[in-house]
Scaffold this motif. Sequence first.
Motif, mmCIF file in Angstrom:
data_model
loop_
_atom_site.group_PDB
_atom_site.id
_atom_site.type_symbol
_atom_site.label_atom_id
_atom_site.label_comp_id
_atom_site.label_asym_id
_atom_site.label_seq_id
_atom_site.Cartn_x
_atom_site.Cartn_y
_atom_site.Cartn_z
ATOM 1 N N HIS A 1 0.702 -1.215 0.150
ATOM 2 C CA HIS A 1 0.038 0.211 -0.141
ATOM 3 C C HIS A 1 0.846 1.112 -0.032
ATOM 4 O O HIS A 1 2.019 1.146 0.610
ATOM 5 C CB HIS A 1 -0.947 -0.001 1.331
ATOM 6 N N GLY A 2 0.375 2.224 -0.478
ATOM 7 C CA GLY A 2 1.121 3.677 -0.448
ATOM 8 C C GLY A 2 2.441 3.573 -1.209
ATOM 9 O O GLY A 2 2.461 3.038 -2.421
ATOM 10 N N GLN A 3 3.404 3.645 -0.392
ATOM 11 C CA GLN A 3 4.827 3.911 -1.264
ATOM 12 C C GLN A 3 5.396 2.400 -1.051
ATOM 13 O O GLN A 3 6.610 1.945 -1.862
ATOM 14 C CB GLN A 3 5.554 4.716 -0.572
ATOM 15 N N ASP A 4 4.749 1.280 -0.384
ATOM 16 C CA ASP A 4 5.385 0.011 -0.412
ATOM 17 C C ASP A 4 5.067 -0.770 -1.514
ATOM 18 O O ASP A 4 3.633 -1.121 -1.948
ATOM 19 C CB ASP A 4 4.883 -0.735 1.052
ATOM 20 N N LYS A 5 5.934 -1.422 -2.106
ATOM 21 C CA LYS A 5 5.471 -2.422 -3.203
ATOM 22 C C LYS A 5 5.844 -3.543 -3.064
ATOM 23 O O LYS A 5 5.912 -4.619 -4.051
ATOM 24 C CB LYS A 5 6.622 -1.686 -4.403
ATOM 25 N N THR A 6 5.354 -4.161 -2.005
ATOM 26 C CA THR A 6 5.391 -5.540 -1.699
ATOM 27 C C THR A 6 4.584 -6.351 -2.733
ATOM 28 O O THR A 6 3.278 -5.919 -2.898
ATOM 29 C CB THR A 6 4.949 -6.066 -0.110
ATOM 30 N N PRO A 7 4.799 -7.297 -3.443
ATOM 31 C CA PRO A 7 4.024 -7.992 -4.328
ATOM 32 C C PRO A 7 2.767 -8.752 -3.475
ATOM 33 O O PRO A 7 2.927 -9.236 -2.448
ATOM 34 C CB PRO A 7 4.888 -9.100 -4.800
ATOM 35 N N ILE A 8 1.685 -8.724 -4.143
ATOM 36 C CA ILE A 8 0.456 -9.296 -3.427
ATOM 37 C C ILE A 8 0.694 -10.920 -2.973
ATOM 38 O O ILE A 8 0.303 -11.198 -2.036
ATOM 39 C CB ILE A 8 -0.865 -9.293 -4.337
ATOM 40 N N SER A 9 1.446 -11.562 -4.088
ATOM 41 C CA SER A 9 1.867 -12.956 -3.410
ATOM 42 C C SER A 9 2.596 -13.162 -2.069
ATOM 43 O O SER A 9 2.550 -14.156 -1.594
ATOM 44 C CB SER A 9 2.448 -13.669 -4.624
#
Length: 246
Positions: free
Chosen positions: A39-47
């Motif tokens: 979320h926001g600036q965090d780009k952790t993959p959904i998986s």
Amino acid sequence: MSTYVLIHGSWHGGWCWDKVKLLLEQDGHQVIAPDLPGHGQDKTPISEITLQRFVDRVCQVLDTQTEPVILVGHSMGGIVVTQTAEYRPDKINMLVYLCAFLPRSRESLLQLAQQDNETLILPNLIINEEQGYHSVKEEAIQDVFYQDCSNEDVARAKLRLAPKEALAPVATPVQTSDDIYGSIPRIYIECLRDQTIGRSLQKQMYTATPCQQILSLNTGHSPFFSAPEALADHLVTAAAKQRQMA
């Protein structure tokens, strides 16, 4: 003065608290509004996103604080602050649920949401089980989240909303205990015109898990946009009253 840690809900980010953060800071409080993974600036993959990853992020924030905080969860953020409280009770003075999911132990957000007969969000969800995400139909976003917000705030939010939300966190039951989670004071702020979490479900949840204070806002689901002053006042007043009760 207090330290507030503000946890956003699904699809949102720490940015949704900007108005409230400013008001609380102007009143002398410290405010932290992190982005949850993905979320926001965090780009952790959904998986890679799980409820535990959300909770770990909040625990990291709490671990940097020298004094216990007021932990606020909005909407989906309610399940996050609930599980976090079981892990870091000594770091939390008070839990605040802002039109948020308030689960009992072994309940998931999904179980609670399926009981809501007043919500507009369920008929407007796009669910992709194969890829593990859900999203809200573009044409329904304003009615679901922002029916009483300014056009400027709605446009700004639409630009920042995460397009996809992981399914794993909302399907995962929380695990809490009366001795730990149950020992922390709770406050619920209900939103009387909420079209995301119906008023009846809000009442059902804070009745099943009693709170020391029930406060109300005559708003939709996003009072951080539509009524930031009233929301900030509730947060400050609730904290002061809790200190008196303690």
